[in-house]
Design a protein around this motif. Structure first.
Motif, PDB file in Angstrom:
ATOM      1  N   GLY A   1       3.204   9.898  -6.825  1.00  0.00           N
ATOM      2  CA  GLY A   1       3.511   8.447  -7.536  1.00  0.00           C
ATOM      3  C   GLY A   1       4.615   8.218  -8.485  1.00  0.00           C
TER       4      GLY A   1
ATOM      5  N   ASP B   1       3.328  -1.894 -15.830  1.00  0.00           N
ATOM      6  CA  ASP B   1       3.338  -2.621 -14.747  1.00  0.00           C
ATOM      7  C   ASP B   1       1.666  -3.244 -14.539  1.00  0.00           C
TER       8      ASP B   1
ATOM      9  N   THR C   1      17.217   1.315  -4.274  1.00  0.00           N
ATOM     10  CA  THR C   1      16.182   0.448  -4.246  1.00  0.00           C
ATOM     11  C   THR C   1      14.938   0.750  -4.723  1.00  0.00           C
ATOM     12  N   HIS C   2      14.788   2.081  -5.060  1.00  0.00           N
ATOM     13  CA  HIS C   2      13.380   2.780  -5.633  1.00  0.00           C
ATOM     14  C   HIS C   2      12.966   1.770  -7.016  1.00  0.00           C
ATOM     15  N   PRO C   3      11.690   1.539  -6.915  1.00  0.00           N
ATOM     16  CA  PRO C   3      11.196   0.638  -7.892  1.00  0.00           C
ATOM     17  C   PRO C   3      11.328   1.129  -9.484  1.00  0.00           C
TER      18      PRO C   3
ATOM     19  N   HIS D   1       1.686   9.573 -15.696  1.00  0.00           N
ATOM     20  CA  HIS D   1       0.214  10.129 -15.535  1.00  0.00           C
ATOM     21  C   HIS D   1      -0.116  10.541 -14.157  1.00  0.00           C
ATOM     22  N   HIS D   2       0.617  10.626 -13.106  1.00  0.00           N
ATOM     23  CA  HIS D   2      -0.007  11.208 -11.642  1.00  0.00           C
ATOM     24  C   HIS D   2       0.516  12.706 -11.462  1.00  0.00           C
TER      25      HIS D   2
ATOM     26  N   HIS E   1      -2.010   1.280 -12.438  1.00  0.00           N
ATOM     27  CA  HIS E   1      -2.443   2.436 -11.559  1.00  0.00           C
ATOM     28  C   HIS E   1      -3.599   3.390 -12.395  1.00  0.00           C
TER      29      HIS E   1
ATOM     30  N   GLY F   1       4.358   3.259 -16.027  1.00  0.00           N
ATOM     31  CA  GLY F   1       4.922   2.271 -15.103  1.00  0.00           C
ATOM     32  C   GLY F   1       5.749   1.028 -15.590  1.00  0.00           C
TER      33      GLY F   1
ATOM     34  N   ASP G   1      -1.801   1.408 -17.662  1.00  0.00           N
ATOM     35  CA  ASP G   1      -1.014   1.257 -16.506  1.00  0.00           C
ATOM     36  C   ASP G   1      -1.961   0.614 -15.509  1.00  0.00           C
TER      37      ASP G   1
ATOM     38  N   TYR H   1       7.891  -2.141 -13.475  1.00  0.00           N
ATOM     39  CA  TYR H   1       8.934  -2.504 -12.364  1.00  0.00           C
ATOM     40  C   TYR H   1       9.615  -3.539 -12.332  1.00  0.00           C
TER      41      TYR H   1
ATOM     42  N   SER I   1       9.595   9.126   0.043  1.00  0.00           N
ATOM     43  CA  SER I   1      10.117   7.807  -0.666  1.00  0.00           C
ATOM     44  C   SER I   1       9.686   7.619  -2.038  1.00  0.00           C
ATOM     45  N   ASP I   2       8.410   7.981  -2.414  1.00  0.00           N
ATOM     46  CA  ASP I   2       7.578   7.922  -3.766  1.00  0.00           C
ATOM     47  C   ASP I   2       8.578   8.865  -4.696  1.00  0.00           C
TER      48      ASP I   2
ATOM     49  N   PHE J   1      -2.816   2.312  -4.513  1.00  0.00           N
ATOM     50  CA  PHE J   1      -2.371   3.872  -5.256  1.00  0.00           C
ATOM     51  C   PHE J   1      -3.207   4.020  -6.304  1.00  0.00           C
TER      52      PHE J   1
HETATM   53  O1  VJV Z   1       1.127   3.715  -2.193  1.00  0.00           O
HETATM   54  C1  VJV Z   1       2.067   4.573  -2.343  1.00  0.00           C
HETATM   55  C2  VJV Z   1       2.010   5.529  -1.174  1.00  0.00           C
HETATM   56  C3  VJV Z   1       2.239   5.213  -0.008  1.00  0.00           C
HETATM   57  C4  VJV Z   1       3.268   6.078   0.814  1.00  0.00           C
HETATM   58  C5  VJV Z   1       5.125   5.610   0.382  1.00  0.00           C
HETATM   59  N1  VJV Z   1       5.372   4.427   0.649  1.00  0.00           N
HETATM   60  C6  VJV Z   1       6.677   3.996   0.064  1.00  0.00           C
HETATM   61  C7  VJV Z   1       4.298   3.311  -0.095  1.00  0.00           C
HETATM   62  C8  VJV Z   1       2.760   3.970   0.286  1.00  0.00           C
HETATM   63  C9  VJV Z   1       0.851   5.321  -0.043  1.00  0.00           C
HETATM   64  N2  VJV Z   1       2.515   4.773  -3.315  1.00  0.00           N
HETATM   65  C10 VJV Z   1       2.647   4.102  -4.588  1.00  0.00           C
HETATM   66  C11 VJV Z   1       2.857   4.794  -6.078  1.00  0.00           C
HETATM   67  C12 VJV Z   1       2.766   4.230  -6.893  1.00  0.00           C
HETATM   68  C13 VJV Z   1       3.227   4.792  -8.139  1.00  0.00           C
HETATM   69  C14 VJV Z   1       3.007   4.335  -9.549  1.00  0.00           C
HETATM   70  C15 VJV Z   1       3.267   5.123 -10.608  1.00  0.00           C
HETATM   71  C16 VJV Z   1       2.823   4.710 -12.098  1.00  0.00           C
HETATM   72  O2  VJV Z   1       3.510   3.284 -12.164  1.00  0.00           O
HETATM   73  O3  VJV Z   1       1.270   4.662 -12.049  1.00  0.00           O
HETATM   74  C17 VJV Z   1       3.081   5.558 -13.394  1.00  0.00           C
HETATM   75  C18 VJV Z   1       4.771   5.651 -13.396  1.00  0.00           C
HETATM   76  C19 VJV Z   1       3.611   2.850  -4.255  1.00  0.00           C
HETATM   77  N3  VJV Z   1       3.490   1.732  -4.374  1.00  0.00           N
HETATM   78  C20 VJV Z   1       4.658   0.926  -4.066  1.00  0.00           C
HETATM   79  C21 VJV Z   1       5.429   2.079  -3.744  1.00  0.00           C
HETATM   80  N4  VJV Z   1       5.018   3.028  -3.656  1.00  0.00           N
HETATM   81  C22 VJV Z   1       6.922   1.843  -3.298  1.00  0.00           C
HETATM   82  C23 VJV Z   1       7.627   2.818  -3.270  1.00  0.00           C
HETATM   83  C24 VJV Z   1       9.174   2.928  -2.822  1.00  0.00           C
HETATM   84  C25 VJV Z   1       9.541   1.528  -2.686  1.00  0.00           C
HETATM   85  C26 VJV Z   1       8.674   0.334  -2.803  1.00  0.00           C
HETATM   86  C27 VJV Z   1       7.372   0.542  -3.056  1.00  0.00           C
HETATM   87  C28 VJV Z   1       9.996   3.864  -2.858  1.00  0.00           C
HETATM   88  C29 VJV Z   1      11.343   3.763  -2.448  1.00  0.00           C
HETATM   89  C30 VJV Z   1      11.516   2.319  -2.104  1.00  0.00           C
HETATM   90  N5  VJV Z   1      10.921   1.480  -2.413  1.00  0.00           N
HETATM   91  C31 VJV Z   1      13.137   2.312  -1.798  1.00  0.00           C
END
Ligand code: VJV
Ligand code: CA
Ligand code: ZN
Length: 395
Positions: free
Chosen positions: A156, A277, A28-30, A147-148, A185, A314, A183, A316, A105-106, A214
């Protein structure tokens, strides 16, 4: 069948490693590398490969990754056990995971992670080399754009900063590189990597809300190190935006800002990160951009007539990513007016493209559009601020 031919006077190359598509971050990871399969499927069904040089790229080597990333980080990335694998009870080695931000999880530790990272980086390094040796004028690497990632840290969904690796290659043969990031982000990893040089200017357009979106960096006043003797001062440009920005506003901002930067900085090469995204309907994004507005950025950069790498990033909602990147591939080739809007009947996975068209309307994508929180006054202020920064650059 659509009479897609090679563009006259310039060469477009397409760099991909199909093995990347087989990897996944978890059910289910995005981040879904499978979106690259959908993209390739559209590009191919429109006949675009006939108009480009197509390269199946090799993974980046350790030395190539090491041109930016620290050895201890790379070594850990190469040996860290996948999450679902039982760890040695006496040596759980959680320290490395914490130190390098791996395994959350990220940035999960999934099967084949190191191969996936090397392949993504390989597409970008290969694209940069073709630009450098003049074999290509526009090189496309949809598998890159991560890019992160930092020198010694994953962040990220990004583990290896293929963009930094690509720009480092460009710097071997071009005096100045302009990095542009659309992007949703902030492109923090690339910005930080080139903080202390005036040979790279970085520009990121992104949703900015320090405590809820983020990575929380990239405010209007963040323009690179403030210290007087740092050549990189004023060479980071940030365009912080609110939810719901439209094609019209975004194109106006993009052209006002990139046009002015081009005059002052006079880049000899462009690295364009096309994270999808920022499109309306993205699972993580907040903007109201359509495929047309996103593509207009690529079109504008192409018209500058400067050698360019186009990276992914990104994105999704896979069907929207594929539409945008296929449209942008057609812009690179210059065949955007030759291909029909309707998704070809023979497109593999066609059933995934609900709405049957490259250009679904906002109503089709969203039902109810997201409220636009960007006022014309604020956008004017942003452009004004950027123009003021540029007085310190070039000429
Ligand atoms: O907002 C964050 C960090 C947290 C901690 C981890 N939790 C899951 C979310 C909050 C503070 N991370 C962002 C990272 C976004 C990365 C974007 C990458 C790019 O597009 O710029 C370049 C390729 C984030 N937003 C949403 C999620 N993480 C997210 C992570 C998941 C998820 C749902 C949302 C990871 C696993 C699963 N679901 C199953
Ligand atoms: Ca951005
Ligand atoms: Zn993103």
């Amino acid at each position: 069948e659509y009479n897609i031919v090679r563009p006259k006077g310039y060469t477009v190359s397409y760099h991909a490693n199909p093995e990347m598509e087989k990897h996944h971050f978890g059910q289910t990871h995005p981040m879904k590398p499978w979106r690259l399969t959908l993209t390739k499927s559209l590009v191919t069904s429109y006949g675009m490969p006939f108009a480009m040089d197509n390269y199946n790229t090799r993974p980046a080597t350790y030395e190539e990754l090491n041109s930016f990333h620290a050895s201890d980080y790379l070594d850990y990335l190469g040996t860290a056990p996948p999450e679902d694998q039982p760890r040695d009870i006496d040596n759980p080695d959680k320290a490395g995971e914490v130190k390098f931000n791996l395994g959350g999880s990220d940035c999960p530790l999934f099967h084949g992670l190191f191969d996936y990272c090397s392949m993504s980086a390989g597409t970008s390094v290969d694209a940069a080399r073709k630009i450098c040796n003049g074999q290509s004028d526009i090189a496309i690497a949809w598998g890159g754009g991560l890019h992160h990632a930092k020198r010694s840290e994953a962040s990220g969904f990004c583990y290896i900063n293929d963009i930094v690796l690509g720009i480092l290659q460009l710097l071997r043969c071009y005096p100045r590189v302009l990095y542009i990031d659309i992007d949703v982000h902030h492109g923090d990893g690339v910005e930080e990597a080139f903080f202390s040089t005036d040979r790279v200017m970085t520009v990121s357009f992104h949703k900015y809300h320090p405590d809820s979106f983020f990575p929380g960096t990239g405010g209007l006043d963040d323009n690179g190190p403030k210290s007087e003797h740092n050549p990189g001062a004023h060479h980071a440009i940030n365009v912080p935006l609110n939810d719901g920005i439209t094609d019209e506003q975004y194109s106006w901002l993009f052209e006002s800002i990139i046009g002015k930067i081009n005059e002052h900085f006079r880049p000899s090469a462009i690295a364009l990160q096309c994270g999808a995204d920022s499109l309306a309907g993205d699972r993580l994004g907040r903007f109201n951009l359509q495929v047309q507005g996103h593509g207009a950025c690529v079109e504008y950069c192409k018209k500058l007539g400067i050698p360019m790498i186009i990276f992914g990033g990104g994105g999704y909602t896979p069907r929207n990513v594929a539409r945008a990147w296929a449209h942008e591939t057609s812009i690179a080739i210059g065949c955007q007016n030759k291909i029909p809007e309707e998704i070809p009947q023979h497109t593999p996975w066609r059933e995934h493209f609900i709405h049957d068209t490259l250009f679904p309307t906002l109503e089709q994508i969203l039902g109810e559009p997201r409220a636009n929180r960007n006022t014309p006054k604020r956008l004017q202020e942003i452009v004004q601020h950027v123009h003021e920064q540029l007085r310190f650059v070039g000429h």
